[in-house]
Scaffold this active site. Structure first.
Site, PDB file in Angstrom:
ATOM      1  N   GLU A 103      43.618  43.527  34.014  1.00  0.00           N
ATOM      2  CA  GLU A 103      44.771  44.408  34.058  1.00  0.00           C
ATOM      3  C   GLU A 103      45.856  43.840  34.966  1.00  0.00           C
ATOM      4  O   GLU A 103      45.587  43.073  35.887  1.00  0.00           O
ATOM      5  CB  GLU A 103      44.334  45.788  34.565  1.00  0.00           C
ATOM      6  CG  GLU A 103      43.342  46.419  33.629  1.00  0.00           C
ATOM      7  CD  GLU A 103      42.865  47.796  34.078  1.00  0.00           C
ATOM      8  OE1 GLU A 103      42.575  48.606  33.204  1.00  0.00           O
ATOM      9  OE2 GLU A 103      42.787  48.051  35.285  1.00  0.00           O
ATOM     10  N   CYS A 122      35.485  40.937  40.759  1.00  0.00           N
ATOM     11  CA  CYS A 122      35.647  40.275  42.058  1.00  0.00           C
ATOM     12  C   CYS A 122      34.295  40.173  42.750  1.00  0.00           C
ATOM     13  O   CYS A 122      33.539  41.145  42.794  1.00  0.00           O
ATOM     14  CB  CYS A 122      36.621  41.060  42.942  1.00  0.00           C
ATOM     15  SG  CYS A 122      36.912  40.276  44.545  1.00  0.00           S
ATOM     16  N   CYS A 125      33.871  44.673  47.731  1.00  0.00           N
ATOM     17  CA  CYS A 125      34.178  45.745  48.685  1.00  0.00           C
ATOM     18  C   CYS A 125      33.794  47.082  48.035  1.00  0.00           C
ATOM     19  O   CYS A 125      34.208  47.350  46.910  1.00  0.00           O
ATOM     20  CB  CYS A 125      35.666  45.743  49.020  1.00  0.00           C
ATOM     21  SG  CYS A 125      36.259  44.149  49.611  1.00  0.00           S
ATOM     22  N   GLY A 148      40.518  40.710  41.736  1.00  0.00           N
ATOM     23  CA  GLY A 148      40.049  39.406  42.186  1.00  0.00           C
ATOM     24  C   GLY A 148      40.528  38.993  43.560  1.00  0.00           C
ATOM     25  O   GLY A 148      41.481  39.542  44.099  1.00  0.00           O
ATOM     26  N   SER A 189      47.560  38.140  48.487  1.00  0.00           N
ATOM     27  CA  SER A 189      46.744  38.973  49.367  1.00  0.00           C
ATOM     28  C   SER A 189      45.292  38.507  49.347  1.00  0.00           C
ATOM     29  O   SER A 189      44.696  38.344  48.290  1.00  0.00           O
ATOM     30  CB  SER A 189      46.823  40.435  48.890  1.00  0.00           C
ATOM     31  OG  SER A 189      45.973  41.250  49.671  1.00  0.00           O
ATOM     32  N   HIS A 206      41.761  46.163  57.208  1.00  0.00           N
ATOM     33  CA  HIS A 206      41.128  47.484  57.090  1.00  0.00           C
ATOM     34  C   HIS A 206      40.381  47.977  58.325  1.00  0.00           C
ATOM     35  O   HIS A 206      40.275  49.168  58.562  1.00  0.00           O
ATOM     36  CB  HIS A 206      40.173  47.585  55.892  1.00  0.00           C
ATOM     37  CG  HIS A 206      40.785  47.179  54.592  1.00  0.00           C
ATOM     38  ND1 HIS A 206      42.007  47.646  54.176  1.00  0.00           N
ATOM     39  CD2 HIS A 206      40.359  46.336  53.624  1.00  0.00           C
ATOM     40  CE1 HIS A 206      42.298  47.114  53.010  1.00  0.00           C
ATOM     41  NE2 HIS A 206      41.323  46.305  52.651  1.00  0.00           N
ATOM     42  N   CYS A 221      46.580  50.374  43.913  1.00  0.00           N
ATOM     43  CA  CYS A 221      45.705  49.421  44.607  1.00  0.00           C
ATOM     44  C   CYS A 221      44.255  49.864  44.524  1.00  0.00           C
ATOM     45  O   CYS A 221      43.926  50.996  44.845  1.00  0.00           O
ATOM     46  CB  CYS A 221      46.060  49.315  46.085  1.00  0.00           C
ATOM     47  SG  CYS A 221      47.693  48.747  46.407  1.00  0.00           S
TER      48      CYS A 221
HETATM   49  N1  SAH Z   1      41.292  40.751  46.761  1.00  0.00           N
HETATM   50  C1  SAH Z   1      42.514  40.754  47.448  1.00  0.00           C
HETATM   51  C2  SAH Z   1      43.688  41.189  46.606  1.00  0.00           C
HETATM   52  C3  SAH Z   1      43.494  42.360  45.669  1.00  0.00           C
HETATM   53  S1  SAH Z   1      43.235  43.939  46.310  1.00  0.00           S
HETATM   54  C4  SAH Z   1      42.416  41.619  48.708  1.00  0.00           C
HETATM   55  O1  SAH Z   1      41.449  42.341  48.851  1.00  0.00           O
HETATM   56  O2  SAH Z   1      43.319  41.513  49.541  1.00  0.00           O
HETATM   57  C5  SAH Z   1      44.842  44.518  46.794  1.00  0.00           C
HETATM   58  C6  SAH Z   1      44.804  45.482  47.980  1.00  0.00           C
HETATM   59  O3  SAH Z   1      44.340  46.784  47.590  1.00  0.00           O
HETATM   60  C7  SAH Z   1      43.899  45.037  49.093  1.00  0.00           C
HETATM   61  O4  SAH Z   1      44.543  45.193  50.327  1.00  0.00           O
HETATM   62  C8  SAH Z   1      42.735  45.988  48.967  1.00  0.00           C
HETATM   63  O5  SAH Z   1      42.023  46.113  50.144  1.00  0.00           O
HETATM   64  C9  SAH Z   1      43.422  47.245  48.561  1.00  0.00           C
HETATM   65  N2  SAH Z   1      42.550  48.270  47.983  1.00  0.00           N
HETATM   66  C10 SAH Z   1      41.419  48.072  47.281  1.00  0.00           C
HETATM   67  N3  SAH Z   1      40.899  49.262  46.900  1.00  0.00           N
HETATM   68  C11 SAH Z   1      41.744  50.213  47.360  1.00  0.00           C
HETATM   69  C12 SAH Z   1      41.775  51.624  47.260  1.00  0.00           C
HETATM   70  N4  SAH Z   1      40.855  52.272  46.565  1.00  0.00           N
HETATM   71  N5  SAH Z   1      42.800  52.292  47.860  1.00  0.00           N
HETATM   72  C13 SAH Z   1      43.761  51.615  48.516  1.00  0.00           C
HETATM   73  N6  SAH Z   1      43.791  50.279  48.627  1.00  0.00           N
HETATM   74  C14 SAH Z   1      42.792  49.588  48.066  1.00  0.00           C
HETATM   75 FE1  SF4 Z   2      37.880  42.024  45.690  1.00  0.00          FE
HETATM   76 FE2  SF4 Z   2      40.105  42.725  47.052  1.00  0.00          FE
HETATM   77 FE3  SF4 Z   2      38.679  44.576  45.673  1.00  0.00          FE
HETATM   78 FE4  SF4 Z   2      37.658  43.513  47.901  1.00  0.00          FE
HETATM   79  S1  SF4 Z   2      39.518  44.779  47.750  1.00  0.00           S
HETATM   80  S2  SF4 Z   2      36.552  43.814  45.950  1.00  0.00           S
HETATM   81  S3  SF4 Z   2      38.402  41.443  47.779  1.00  0.00           S
HETATM   82  S4  SF4 Z   2      39.761  42.829  44.801  1.00  0.00           S
END
Ligand code: SAH
Ligand code: SF4
Length: 347
Positions: A85, A106, A110, A158, A190, A215, A335
């Site tokens: 997406e 990914c 997380c 990713g 990022s 975080h 996000c």
């Molecule tokens: N993998 C990379 C880039 C993609 S995620 C990273 O983790 O940085 C883009 C952003 O969205 C990251 O800062 C991630 O921590 C955040 N994110 C992931 N899940 C989220 C959620 N449920 N609510 C808010 N931010 C979130």
């Molecule tokens: Fe991957 Fe970023 Fe999601 Fe963590 S927050 S699982 S690094 S896409």
């Protein structure tokens, strides 16, 4: 778009040298929807190209527009059937930013992120990354003549630095004036904290913005929240960030998703401040706070008041803080929500 293949084919057919340039400019400057629209080419050639090549390496399957109209999410089917997406965001009037995915799923996993819960399926190729931007360029060109992709953020599905080479190729393409011509300062990558990737990125792309998803600065909590922390613990991450700042003199964007009961109290804000302080003076950071977006798991966003208190506290200490507007949550395009769940089982 695999232009090199098209070029080779044109050569084989004995077409003049300038044809490749005409095609490149039609797609990357005018964002034509297909070969049939390149009127500068002779009609039989247009037809032959259309039969032989697909302009995009991914097939848009579903395009959803948010109720507010400021976010559009596309789901793409890749050649091997996988789905990724990408989101088009309006951050200011007429200024559109594309959020691209770099992997299918990914591997960082997380637990708060919908993409992470899928695990890693595979890396995207450079074409599959830049074709997401090409698709949105075409989409905006259809909407109106002045609508353009002004920026790109690598914040979709990713971990960019776990697919460094493809990300690097795609960054070159995006900023190449012969292709998208997007200024490197309008592009952001990022990372979840891949220290090695940060060091390489500092050397190779000092003009591209870097965002680090921190975080929390509590080692134990981060081990769970961002499992890559076991590989690159906070100490290593801090070192890499220091080195990045020394090499680039650019600021770092700190991403911080606020989650109730995990990292959203005032004491967490103070810990964040204390952690950043020895890395570099605070003017080298912009802290992007984002209230957690629901992904169907156990995590919850704190109240608006708590988000504001967290931001105010850091600002009081002299930090630059932005509270990110969460666009597109109604289309599961915010996000952390990208997981292609709406397409499960559909062909
Ligand atoms: N993998 C990379 C880039 C993609 S995620 C990273 O983790 O940085 C883009 C952003 O969205 C990251 O800062 C991630 O921590 C955040 N994110 C992931 N899940 C989220 C959620 N449920 N609510 C808010 N931010 C979130
Ligand atoms: Fe991957 Fe970023 Fe999601 Fe963590 S927050 S699982 S690094 S896409």
């Amino acid at each position: 778009m695999e232009l090199t293949k098209i070029e080779a084919w044109l050569k084989e057919k004995g077409e003049p040298h300038f044809r490749a340039k005409q095609i490149r400019e039609a797609f990357y400057k005018k964002f034509v929807p297909g070969f049939e629209a390149i009127t500068a080419l002779p009609a039989p050639l247009r037809e032959a190209l259309g039969r032989r090549f697909r302009p995009l390496s991914l097939e848009p399957e579903q395009v959803l527009v948010s109720a507010a109209g400021d976010a559009v999410k596309a789901s793409f089917r890749l050649k091997d059937g996988e789905v990724v997406e990408s989101v088009l965001l309006s951050l200011a009037a007429e200024k559109w930013t594309v959020c691209v995915s770099t992997q299918v799923g990914c591997g960082v996993r997380c637990p708060f992120c919908a993409t992470g819960r899928k695990g890693l399926k595979r890396n995207l190729s450079p074409e599959e990354i830049t074709d997401q931007v090409l698709f949105w360029g075409q989409y905006l060109a259809k909407e109106g003549p002045d609508r353009r992709v002004g920026g790109v953020v690598f914040m979709g599905m990713g971990e960019p630095f776990m697919n460094y080479n493809a990300v690097s190729e795609s960054l070159k393409r995006l900023s190449d004036p012969d292709y998208f011509g997007i200024g490197q300062r309008h592009i952001s990558v990022s990372t979840a904290g891949h220290a090695q990737g940060i060091l390489r990125f500092a050397r190779e792309f000092p003009q591209v913005n870097l965002a680090v998803s921190l975080h929390t600065v509590d080692e134990e909590v981060r081990d769970k929240l961002v499992p890559m922390n076991k590989l690159y613990p906070l100490r290593k991450l801090a070192k890499a960030m220091e080195e990045y700042l020394r090499a680039t003199r650019r600021r770092i964007f700190i991403e911080y998703a606020l989650m109730e009961g995990i990292n959203a109290e005032e004491k967490n804000a103070r810990q964040l401040y204390e952690w950043l302080k020895p890395v570099a003076p605070l003017k080298y950071f912009t802290i992007n706070l984002i209230a957690y977006n629901e992904t169907g798991g156990k995590y919850r966003a704190p109240s608006r008041e708590k988000v504001k208190a967290f931001a105010d506290f850091l600002e009081m200490l002299g930090a630059t803080v932005t509270v990110r507007k969460s666009l597109g949550s109604d289309i599961r395009g915010a996000c952390g929500q990208l997981a292609s769940t709406n397409l499960k089982g559909k062909k």
